[in-house]
Design a protein around this motif. Structure first.
Motif, mmCIF file in Angstrom:
data_model
loop_
_atom_site.group_PDB
_atom_site.id
_atom_site.type_symbol
_atom_site.label_atom_id
_atom_site.label_comp_id
_atom_site.label_asym_id
_atom_site.label_seq_id
_atom_site.Cartn_x
_atom_site.Cartn_y
_atom_site.Cartn_z
ATOM 1 N N PRO A 177 0.790 -1.308 0.057
ATOM 2 C CA PRO A 177 -0.055 0.142 0.053
ATOM 3 C C PRO A 177 0.889 1.308 0.069
ATOM 4 O O PRO A 177 0.466 2.312 -0.753
ATOM 5 C CB PRO A 177 -0.986 -0.116 1.220
ATOM 6 C CG PRO A 177 -0.713 -1.839 1.622
ATOM 7 C CD PRO A 177 0.355 -2.180 0.925
ATOM 8 N N ALA A 178 2.048 1.441 0.535
ATOM 9 C CA ALA A 178 2.900 2.384 0.707
ATOM 10 C C ALA A 178 3.379 2.765 -0.510
ATOM 11 O O ALA A 178 3.502 3.846 -1.042
ATOM 12 C CB ALA A 178 3.926 2.236 1.780
ATOM 13 N N ALA B 280 0.860 6.939 -6.661
ATOM 14 C CA ALA B 280 -0.337 7.741 -6.988
ATOM 15 C C ALA B 280 -0.085 9.098 -6.890
ATOM 16 O O ALA B 280 -0.749 10.046 -7.366
ATOM 17 C CB ALA B 280 -1.550 7.222 -5.816
ATOM 18 N N GLN B 281 0.955 9.398 -6.087
ATOM 19 C CA GLN B 281 1.269 10.812 -5.636
ATOM 20 C C GLN B 281 2.499 11.293 -6.607
ATOM 21 O O GLN B 281 2.572 12.559 -6.524
ATOM 22 C CB GLN B 281 1.856 10.926 -4.233
ATOM 23 C CG GLN B 281 0.502 10.718 -3.160
ATOM 24 C CD GLN B 281 1.145 10.687 -1.684
ATOM 25 O OE1 GLN B 281 2.192 10.747 -1.626
ATOM 26 N NE2 GLN B 281 0.208 10.883 -0.777
ATOM 27 N N GLN C 235 0.861 4.137 -2.905
ATOM 28 C CA GLN C 235 0.494 5.566 -2.742
ATOM 29 C C GLN C 235 1.510 6.360 -3.258
ATOM 30 O O GLN C 235 1.358 7.594 -3.611
ATOM 31 C CB GLN C 235 0.524 5.898 -0.945
ATOM 32 C CG GLN C 235 0.209 7.223 -0.434
ATOM 33 C CD GLN C 235 0.012 7.221 0.954
ATOM 34 O OE1 GLN C 235 0.240 6.334 1.708
ATOM 35 N NE2 GLN C 235 -0.580 8.448 1.421
ATOM 36 N N GLN C 236 2.872 6.035 -3.016
ATOM 37 C CA GLN C 236 3.974 6.704 -3.621
ATOM 38 C C GLN C 236 3.708 6.860 -5.206
ATOM 39 O O GLN C 236 4.016 8.159 -5.660
ATOM 40 C CB GLN C 236 5.262 5.913 -3.436
ATOM 41 C CG GLN C 236 5.979 6.211 -2.041
ATOM 42 C CD GLN C 236 7.220 5.547 -1.908
ATOM 43 O OE1 GLN C 236 7.218 4.535 -1.901
ATOM 44 N NE2 GLN C 236 8.261 6.437 -2.168
#
Length: 185
Positions: A141-142, A148-149, A145-146
């Motif tokens: 998940p981390a 996605a950002q 998220q990276q």
């Protein structure tokens, strides 16, 4: 043409997945039957140990997953595969994220392979510590998220893809060696 008919531009994760699809399929194909028997499981452990040890060196990270794999190798009295060639450290954030994408993504496969290992009689206490811990380590998940950002220009996105390709190639090389598909010891 109405705006709703336009296909949305793929996000970075989708583009990375698409760019590495062939390498991912090639690696998965080496274990197409899962961990069908003890010999295949032993080869998987040895190949993953080599890959994860190399990845930790490339990323200049302290050993964690390689220690889990080392414990499994010791428990099953299996020798590790020796290093093969020189590794270059990943220097840029994009290249490092590409490697992490492959490593963290392998936790999804670890969930399936853990069932195979259990069916063969291996547990977290006896030879399957890596699969047990990696399947739930939570890094995926981390990484998502990276991705996605991140807003990367094409040249930096190419470095991300290159890092992921390098990681897939290292994983494949380790597994091929362990499965005795290559002549390298």
């Amino acid at each position: 043409m109405p705006l709703t008919a336009l296909k949305p531009v793929a996000d970075l994760r989708d583009r990375l997945r698409e760019a590495t699809l062939s390498a991912h399929r090639q690696l998965d194909g080496l274990l197409a039957g899962g961990l069908a028997d003890v010999a295949t499981y032993h080869a998987y452990l040895r190949g993953m140990h080599r890959f994860i040890s190399d990845a930790e060196a490339v990323l200049d990270e302290p050993p964690l997953r390689s220690l889990w794999l080392s414990a499994d190798l010791v428990a099953l009295e299996l020798p590790p595969l020796p290093p093969c060639g020189r590794l270059q450290r990943a220097t840029g954030a994009e290249e490092r994220l590409g490697w992490r994408y492959v490593i963290a993504g392998s936790s999804m496969g670890a969930r399936l392979l853990r069932r195979d290992a259990q069916r063969l009689g291996f547990t977290a206490q006896r030879g399957a510590r890596f699969l047990d811990r990696h399947a739930i380590d939570g890094e995926w998940p981390a990484v998502l998220q990276q991705l996605a950002q991140a807003a990367l220009p094409p040249a930096r996105e190419a470095l991300l893809v290159e890092g992921a390709h390098d990681a897939f190639a290292a994983a494949e090389a380790g597994l091929r060696r362990a499965l005795l598909l290559d002549d390298v010891p």
